[in-house]
Design a protein around this motif. Structure first.
Motif, PDB file in Angstrom:
ATOM      1  N   ASN A 238       0.832  -1.203   0.000  1.00 56.05           N
ATOM      2  CA  ASN A 238       0.000   0.000   0.000  1.00 56.05           C
ATOM      3  C   ASN A 238       0.874   1.264   0.000  1.00 56.05           C
ATOM      4  O   ASN A 238       0.600   2.242  -0.711  1.00 56.05           O
ATOM      5  CB  ASN A 238      -0.908   0.005   1.231  1.00 56.05           C
ATOM      6  N   GLU A 242       1.180   4.128  -3.045  1.00 58.37           N
ATOM      7  CA  GLU A 242       0.937   5.557  -2.880  1.00 58.37           C
ATOM      8  C   GLU A 242       2.164   6.382  -3.285  1.00 58.37           C
ATOM      9  O   GLU A 242       2.019   7.482  -3.823  1.00 58.37           O
ATOM     10  CB  GLU A 242       0.507   5.856  -1.440  1.00 58.37           C
ATOM     11  N   ARG A 279      -4.264  -0.136  -5.122  1.00 59.74           N
ATOM     12  CA  ARG A 279      -4.257   0.324  -3.726  1.00 59.74           C
ATOM     13  C   ARG A 279      -5.644   0.334  -3.112  1.00 59.74           C
ATOM     14  O   ARG A 279      -5.846  -0.091  -1.971  1.00 59.74           O
ATOM     15  CB  ARG A 279      -3.647   1.741  -3.692  1.00 59.74           C
ATOM     16  N   ASP A 310      -4.905  -0.651   6.256  1.00 58.39           N
ATOM     17  CA  ASP A 310      -6.275  -0.152   6.271  1.00 58.39           C
ATOM     18  C   ASP A 310      -7.042  -0.800   7.420  1.00 58.39           C
ATOM     19  O   ASP A 310      -6.781  -1.953   7.789  1.00 58.39           O
ATOM     20  CB  ASP A 310      -6.973  -0.493   4.955  1.00 58.39           C
ATOM     21  N   GLY A 332      -4.749  -5.894   0.053  1.00 58.05           N
ATOM     22  CA  GLY A 332      -5.161  -5.356   1.337  1.00 58.05           C
ATOM     23  C   GLY A 332      -6.629  -5.486   1.657  1.00 58.05           C
ATOM     24  O   GLY A 332      -7.087  -5.063   2.677  1.00 58.05           O
TER      25      GLY A 332
END
Length: 387
Positions: A238, A242, A279, A310, A332
């Motif tokens: 993740n 980003e 993501r 998350d 995720g």
């Protein structure tokens, strides 16, 4: 040259005269005259000869740059630096040529360019200065612009020509920090994004392998260990996604909207979209994310990537059916049909919603859409030139 040859002959004749007649009483007046003036004549001749040689070297150097005969530029430039090792302008030229050449697919000057670009940066950062920071077509006019272009050149050649994306990062990043043309050039950001894409692809492959290793026969303890390992990898993925989105967002935003640059600009946005989908497991919201990224400082690519975990959905167990790790969509987030323990105390949520790290789906992005070696059209910012 004829004048220099004549002066040399005069000096040699004077020396010869002294050797023959220094002890001759009849020639004493002339001997004293020659002794008085010959040393000064020789000293001035040596200085003028050196100056003429340097002038000839600079004429050759300038001519070779103007005619793009860069092989001769390096020969004459190296001779100049052998005589004047602190000649920063010549260093800057020799540390610049390889970028234009490599961009055109010619790589014979890469090693020399890297060496002299690093020397020039060290000299500038050490306080060396010059009125123009370069010569002829490789003139940068300011210290900051010279540092931006020299760092960018090193980063570009290291990334593209040497295929060493990691070692290119500090140079590319420095090119985005100084007050230089390179700060608004999309290519440094694109190349940084390409590095993150490589790392993201590596870790998503690792997650696939780890997810495939989950077995129905795993004990609750083993299942939890595997899930925790996957969750840690997912969090890092993740963070990498980003970082990639941030870099490609800048490359996209800094590319103009002219028809000439449209293809490149579209590729940069596609890279953001691919990372965004991986993501967040969705496609809406990309434009807002790009706009938000442009209001923040770019993360230092040499700093550790911060894992991002998350929140997991909270579901009340009804007992009896427990899910370990399901198979789902995106890194995720997993919702699927895993297996837990029969009493409802499995790893994950007891009603069938898996914990945060499951096998990534086919949304895993391919390699960066754009080929970093040769971005399209207006994406390349031209060097400042003052010939």
């Amino acid at each position: 040259k004829a004048n220099m040859d004549g002066r040399k002959a005069t000096i040699e004749a004077g020396k010869d005269f002294l050797m023959k007649y220094a002890a001759c009483a009849e020639a004493k007046e002339l001997v004293d005259y020659v002794k008085q003036y010959l040393p000064g004549m020789e000293t001035k001749f040596i200085a003028d000869k050196k100056k003429a040689e340097q002038l000839g070297l600079y004429t050759r150097f300038d001519t070779s740059v103007k005619s793009s005969n860069f092989a001769d530029t390096y020969v004459s430039g190296k001779e100049i630096l052998a005589k004047e090792p602190d000649q920063l302008d010549v260093m800057i030229v020799l540390g610049s040529i390889g970028y234009d050449e490599a961009f055109a697919g010619r790589n014979q000057f890469n090693d020399d360019t890297l060496r002299y670009a690093k020397q020039a940066i060290a000299a500038i950062e050490g306080g060396k200065t010059t009125p123009k920071f370069g010569l002829l077509r490789f003139t940068y006019n300011t210290k900051e612009n010279a540092l931006g272009w020299l760092n960018y050149t090193i980063g570009y050649l290291t990334h593209v020509a040497q295929k060493n994306k990691k070692d290119a990062l500090p140079y590319l990043y420095k090119a985005t920090l100084v007050t230089s043309d390179t700060k608004k050039n999309p290519i440094p950001y694109e190349l940084i994004g390409a590095y993150y894409f490589d790392e993201l692809n590596k870790i998503t492959e690792e997650i696939k392998v780890l997810a495939a290793d989950q077995k129905d026969t795993d004990t609750a303890e083993v299942a939890k260990q595997k899930v925790d390992t996957i969750k840690a990898k997912v969090a890092l993925a993740n963070g990498l996604a980003e970082r990639a989105m941030d870099a490609f967002s800048r490359a996209y935003s800094l590319t103009d909207s002219t028809p000439k640059a449209a293809v490149y600009k579209a590729k940069m946005k596609k890279n953001v979209q691919d990372a965004y989908k991986l993501r967040f497991a969705k496609e809406d919201g990309v434009d807002a994310w790009i706009a938000s990224a442009m209001t923040k400082p770019m993360p230092d690519p040499m700093s550790p990537v911060t894992p991002i975990s998350d929140p997991e959905p909270v579901v009340t167990s009804t007992g009896g059916t427990a899910l370990g790790v399901g198979t789902g969509s995106g890194v995720g987030r997993a919702n699927g049909t895993g297996t837990g323990t029969a009493n409802g105390a499995g790893v994950g949520n007891a009603n069938g919603t898996g914990v945060g790290g499951a096998k990534p789906s086919s949304t895993t992005p391919a390699k960066p859409t754009a080929a970093p070696a040769k971005p399209v059209g207006a994406a390349r910012v031209t060097r400042p030139r003052t010939n």
